[in-house]
Design an enzyme around this catalytic site. Structure first.
Site, PDB file in Angstrom:
ATOM      1  N   TYR A  17       0.846  -1.196   0.000  1.00 49.77           N
ATOM      2  CA  TYR A  17       0.000   0.000   0.000  1.00 49.77           C
ATOM      3  C   TYR A  17       0.884   1.250   0.000  1.00 49.77           C
ATOM      4  O   TYR A  17       0.663   2.176  -0.792  1.00 49.77           O
ATOM      5  CB  TYR A  17      -0.942  -0.015   1.219  1.00 49.77           C
ATOM      6  CG  TYR A  17      -1.852   1.180   1.264  1.00 49.77           C
ATOM      7  CD1 TYR A  17      -2.942   1.283   0.401  1.00 49.77           C
ATOM      8  CD2 TYR A  17      -1.628   2.216   2.164  1.00 49.77           C
ATOM      9  CE1 TYR A  17      -3.764   2.389   0.421  1.00 49.77           C
ATOM     10  CE2 TYR A  17      -2.451   3.320   2.197  1.00 49.77           C
ATOM     11  CZ  TYR A  17      -3.523   3.407   1.331  1.00 49.77           C
ATOM     12  OH  TYR A  17      -4.331   4.518   1.349  1.00 49.77           O
ATOM     13  N   GLU A  39     -11.315   4.314   4.734  1.00 51.77           N
ATOM     14  CA  GLU A  39     -11.010   5.314   5.767  1.00 51.77           C
ATOM     15  C   GLU A  39     -12.130   5.395   6.798  1.00 51.77           C
ATOM     16  O   GLU A  39     -11.870   5.501   7.996  1.00 51.77           O
ATOM     17  CB  GLU A  39     -10.744   6.690   5.146  1.00 51.77           C
ATOM     18  CG  GLU A  39      -9.470   6.771   4.340  1.00 51.77           C
ATOM     19  CD  GLU A  39      -8.196   6.521   5.139  1.00 51.77           C
ATOM     20  OE1 GLU A  39      -8.210   6.619   6.391  1.00 51.77           O
ATOM     21  OE2 GLU A  39      -7.166   6.235   4.518  1.00 51.77           O
ATOM     22  N   TRP A  47      -5.010   0.792  10.877  1.00 50.43           N
ATOM     23  CA  TRP A  47      -5.005   0.705   9.421  1.00 50.43           C
ATOM     24  C   TRP A  47      -4.672  -0.727   8.987  1.00 50.43           C
ATOM     25  O   TRP A  47      -5.175  -1.213   7.983  1.00 50.43           O
ATOM     26  CB  TRP A  47      -4.030   1.718   8.840  1.00 50.43           C
ATOM     27  CG  TRP A  47      -4.061   1.785   7.341  1.00 50.43           C
ATOM     28  CD1 TRP A  47      -3.012   1.569   6.488  1.00 50.43           C
ATOM     29  CD2 TRP A  47      -5.191   2.097   6.517  1.00 50.43           C
ATOM     30  NE1 TRP A  47      -3.430   1.717   5.191  1.00 50.43           N
ATOM     31  CE2 TRP A  47      -4.764   2.041   5.172  1.00 50.43           C
ATOM     32  CE3 TRP A  47      -6.519   2.403   6.766  1.00 50.43           C
ATOM     33  CZ2 TRP A  47      -5.608   2.281   4.098  1.00 50.43           C
ATOM     34  CZ3 TRP A  47      -7.371   2.648   5.691  1.00 50.43           C
ATOM     35  CH2 TRP A  47      -6.905   2.585   4.384  1.00 50.43           C
TER      36      TRP A  47
END
Length: 179
Positions: A17, A39, A47
């Site tokens: 990512y 998000e 995360w």
């Protein structure tokens, strides 16, 4: 304080990512919507948790097809809330479905989500947060900041000495094109 550029390289989830997505400009509405969904779902969680569940989110939300999600009713909501492979939070699920309808309206008015973002660019973080709060559900300062950093509308995704930063600059994200 550690920076993502310190933590991500070599990590099985953060690494790809960080190296190939975070901070790069995004043109595709499905990808923009996916980032918004991820998000929103990250709120209150790590995360890493979201990245580990990313493929499950992609399957559960049918490839982040905005039109399909906007049409979700009670049966789809119940399916999502029963799906242990994703984050089962009613407020987050409801926000995603609602926000898909908002995204449809923005696409109809501006041609795409990207065009809507470009229409408002450049804004500072606080102004972006106000705009998103007026437009979408479940979008506070952290969610909006990370969404816009991750898609190239706000700077700060990478340190200047991170090798990925040169690739991002070469891609010409919107934050580098301030007039």
């Amino acid at each position: 304080m550690s920076h993502y550029c310190d933590l991500a390289p070599g990590h099985p989830f953060h690494g790809p990512y960080h190296d190939h997505e975070y901070g790069f400009p995004v043109d595709d509405d499905r990808t923009l919507f996916e980032r918004l969904v991820l998000e929103i779902n990250q709120a209150g969680l790590s995360w890493l948790t979201v990245l580990k569940k990313r493929e499950a989110f992609r399957a559960a939300f049918e490839g982040f097809d905005i039109d399909r999600i906007a049409g979700y009713g009670e049966a789809e909501r119940a399916r999502l809330l029963a799906d242990a492979s994703i984050i089962r939070n009613r407020l987050k699920v409801d926000a995603v479905i609602h926000n898909a309808g908002v995204a449809q309206a923005l696409q109809a008015e501006h041609g795409s989500l990207r065009a809507w973002l470009d229409h408002h660019h450049p804004l500072g973080h606080a102004a972006w947060v106000r705009l998103f709060r007026r437009t979408f559900r479940f979008t506070g300062p952290e969610i909006v900041g990370e969404l816009l950093m991750s898609t190239g509308y706000l700077p700060g995704a990478h340190r200047d000495d991170c090798p990925v930063q040169a690739c991002i600059l070469a891609a010409g994200p919107p934050w580098t094109q301030l007039s």
